[in-house]
Write an enzyme that holds these catalytic residues in place. Structure first.
Site, mmCIF file in Angstrom:
data_model
loop_
_atom_site.group_PDB
_atom_site.id
_atom_site.type_symbol
_atom_site.label_atom_id
_atom_site.label_comp_id
_atom_site.label_asym_id
_atom_site.label_seq_id
_atom_site.Cartn_x
_atom_site.Cartn_y
_atom_site.Cartn_z
ATOM 1 N N TYR A 191 34.324 37.806 44.640
ATOM 2 C CA TYR A 191 35.443 38.761 44.712
ATOM 3 C C TYR A 191 35.282 39.875 43.695
ATOM 4 C CZ TYR A 191 40.221 40.366 45.436
ATOM 5 O OH TYR A 191 41.330 41.116 45.746
ATOM 6 N N TYR A 195 37.696 46.992 51.127
ATOM 7 C CA TYR A 195 38.569 46.140 50.309
ATOM 8 C C TYR A 195 39.707 45.645 51.185
ATOM 9 C CZ TYR A 195 41.441 44.241 46.610
ATOM 10 O OH TYR A 195 42.185 43.386 45.837
#
Lengths: 385, 140
Positions: free
Chosen positions: A289, A339
C-alpha cells in the site's frame, strides 16, 4: 481441529475493474456494479449465486443497492471494514473467513471511488475534527500527507532514510506503470531529477511522494477451494490473512506511544506469518500500500523483509524493481497506476499469480498484498496451486 | 482557522490553557498520564482523573512544513512549520503544535530551515478561534 482453518480454503476466481481516470462519468454506484459484473464474468459465475459481500466503511454504496442492481441471490454474509485504505485486504480476508466457515459460498469484495473528480476528504472540516484530529489539525497538520511527513522526517532522523530512497520507491512504481496500459501513468516516465526537483507538498514529502487522485472501481469474486477447481480461471488462494490494530495505536497521527515508526503492519504481519507455510524470503512479488512513498519502507520492515530502519536501504540498487530483491507494485500501485484505496493492489496480486501481469515476475507463485500502513490495517498472502 | 473540538474528555485542557497552564489528564487511581484524553485509564481502567501540571519544557520530536493545497486560512500562511514536541516528563507525551518566535506570533514566524529535531522548546499559549492551546517557542 485444524489450527489454521483459513489456509488455502478460499480462492479468488474473478477480478474486474473499470477504466482509471481523473474523471469518469458514471456514479460510484454504477462503477461498482460494472466492476462486479466484470469480475463475475471473469469467474464464469452467475450473479444470482452471490451470497456474500465485503466492502470498506468509506464505500458510498451499500450492499442493498449493489445486490439489487447486480442481481445477487439471498445474501447471508455482509461485512464492512473501517480505516480507509487499511481495510482493503480485510474485505478479501472477511470473505475468505465466511467461505471457510460455511457462512457463504460466493463472495464479492469491491471498492468504487471517485477520488479523482470528487472532494478531498480532508477539506471536510465539519466531520473530521473529532478525536484525535482536534489535537493536530487546528495547528495546520491538515492532510494525511502532513501526518505522514512528520513520521517521514523522524524516520530520516532516526534511521537515515533519504529523499533519494523515497525517490527510488516512486520511480519503481512509475516504471511498472509505464508498461501497464491501464495505469494513469502509462508511458509517462519519472526520473530522479524530476523527483528531487518536484514541488514540496509537506516538507520533506514532495508531489511524487503522494499517490494519484483517481476515479475507478474494482472487484473480486471468491469461492471455496473445491469450487475454484471448476472455475474459468486458475484459482488464487488466500493462504493467510491478518488484521492489525496495535495496542495504543492512534491512527494516522500515531505519535503517542513508544515507537511511532512501528505501525500496524507489525501486528498484521505477526498474525499473517503465524498461519503461513512460508516466510518473507519466499515471497516472489509484493503489492504494498502506497498512498505515500514512506509507507513502503515502513511496511517492508513491518512485514519482515528487512530489519527495523532498513526499509529505505531496501530500495537502493533497484531493490524494488523487476529483478530486484522484491519487485513491488507491479501495476504501478497507488502512486502511478490508480489510487482506489489499494484495491488495485489486490487485482494485480491475482494477475501475478495467474501469470497475466503486464510486468510479470517470472514463475511467481506467492504474493503479499498489504493495506494501508499508519492506520489499522490488513494483509493477505496469496498463492497459486 | 480550525477550532479544536472540545469534548467531555479534553475540556479541562482548554480551561487550564486559558489560564496559562499546560496540564495533562492523569489517572487519579494509578497516576498514568494520558494523551490524547480519554474516558478510561488503559492501565488500570480507572475513570477518575486529575489534571497534572507539566513543566512546559520539551524537545522537537519531528516536524512537517505544509505547503498548498491547504485550507485558505492556512494557505495564506504557508509554508509554516508544525512541530511534534516530546514533553520532558514522558517521551510518549508528544504534543502537536505551532512553533512561534514568541507568544502571540504568527504560525509562520519561525524559519523552518532553522528547526532541528531535538532542539529544546518551551510552552507558550496561543488563541485559535477563541480557544487557548499550547504553542512552542525555542528555549535558550
Amino acid at each position: 481441529m485444524n489450527p489454521t482453518p483459513l489456509k488455502d480454503r478460499a480462492a479468488i476466481v474473478g477480478i474486474g475493474q473499470t477504466d482509471f481516470a481523473k474523471h469518469l462519468g458514471p456514479s460510484e454506484k454504477a462503477l461498482a456494479c460494472r466492476a462486479i459484473a466484470m469480475a463475475l464474468d471473469d469467474a464464469g459465475i452467475a450473479a444470482h449465486e452471490v451470497d456474500a459481500f465485503a466492502a470498506y466503511t468509506m464505500e458510498a454504496t451499500d450492499e442493498v443497492e449493489i445486490a439489487k442492481a447486480v442481481g445477487a441471490g439471498d445474501v447471508t454474509f455482509f461485512s464492512r471494514v473501517g480505516f480507509g485504505g487499511g481495510g482493503s485486504c480485510a474485505t478479501v480476508g472477511h470473505i475468505a473467513m465466511a467461505i471457510a466457515t460455511g457462512q457463504a459460498n460466493v463472495g464479492v469484495a469491491w471498492r468504487s471511488r471517485k477520488r479523482g473528480s470528487g472532494p478531498r476528504p480532508w477539506t471536510d472540516t465539519v466531520n473530521q475534527l473529532a478525536t484525535p484530529a482536534q489535537w493536530t489539525r487546528p495547528f495546520g497538520l491538515l492532510r494525511p500527507v502532513d501526518e505522514i511527513a512528520v513520521l517521514a522526517r523522524r524516520y530520516m532522523h532516526e534511521y537515515g532514510l533519504t529523499r533519494e530512497q523515497l525517490g527510488a520507491v516512486a520511480i519503481a512504481c512509475r516504471n511498472r506503470a509505464n508498461a501497464n496500459p491501464a495505469a494513469i501513468m502509462y508511458e509517462r516516465p519519472l526520473t530522479m531529477d524530476d523527483y528531487l526537483n518536484a514541488r514540496m507538498i509537506s516538507d520533506p514529502l514532495c508531489l511524487f511522494d503522494n499517490c494519484l487522485e483517481t476515479d475507478g472501481a474494482l472487484a473480486v469474486v471468491m469461492v471455496s477451494a473445491e469450487r475454484a477447481r471448476d472455475c474459468r480461471q486458475a484459482p488464487v488462494y488466500v493462504h493467510a490473512f491478518g488484521q492489525g490494530l496495535p495496542a495504543q495505536h492512534h491512527g494516522m497521527v500515531n505519535y503517542w506511544n513508544d515507537d511511532p515508526l512501528a505501525g500496524p503492519s507489525w501486528t498484521a504481519a505477526e498474525q499473517l506469518w503465524k498461519h503461513a507455510d512460508f516466510g518473507p524470503a519466499d515471497v516472489d512479488v509484493a503489492q504494498i500500500y502506497d498512498a505515500f512513498t514512506p509507507l513502503i519502507p515502513l511496511s517492508l520492515e513491518g512485514y519482515g523483509f528487512c530489519g527495523k530502519g532498513e526499509g529505505g536501504a531496501f530500495a537502493d540498487d533497484g531493490g524494488l524493481e523487476l529483478g530486484g530483491r522484491l519487485p513491488v507494485n507491479t501495476s504501478g500501485g497507488g502512486l502511478s497506476e490508480a489510487y482506489v484505496h489499494g484495491f488495485n493492489l489486490i487485482n494485480e496480486g491475482v494477475r501475478q499469480l495467474r501469470g497475466t501481469s503486464t510486468n510479470q515476475v517470472a514463475g511467481a507463485s506467492t504474493c503479499l498484498v498489504t493495506a494501508g500502513e499508519a492506520v489499522p490495517t490488513s494483509a493477505v498472502l496469496l498463492r497459486r496451486a | 482557522m480550525l477550532k479544536p473540538l472540545v469534548d467531555d474528555d479534553g475540556a479541562p485542557y482548554f480551561e487550564y490553557a486559558a489560564k496559562g497552564e499546560l496540564r495533562m489528564q492523569t489517572c487519579a487511581n494509578c497516576g498514568e498520564v494520558l494523551f490524547p484524553p480519554r474516558p478510561m485509564c488503559p492501565r488500570c481502567q480507572g475513570i477518575e482523573f486529575e489534571w497534572k501540571l507539566m513543566s512546559g519544557r520539551g524537545h522537537v520530536w519531528s516536524f512537517a512544513v505544509p505547503r498548498p493545497p491547504l485550507l485558505p486560512d492556512y494557505a495564506a500562511l504557508a509554508p509554516y512549520p508544525v512541530v511534534v514536541v516530546e514533553l520532558e516528563e514522558d517521551r510518549r507525551l508528544r504534543l502537536v503544535g505551532n512553533l512561534v518566535a514568541s507568544e502571540g506570533a504568527a504560525i509562520d514566524s519561525v524559519d523552518p530551515a532553522a528547526i532541528e529535531i531535538g532542539q529544546p522548546v518551551r510552552v507558550v499559549f496561543q488563541e485559535i478561534e477563541g480557544l487557548f492551546v499550547a504553542a512552542w517557542t525555542p528555549d535558550a
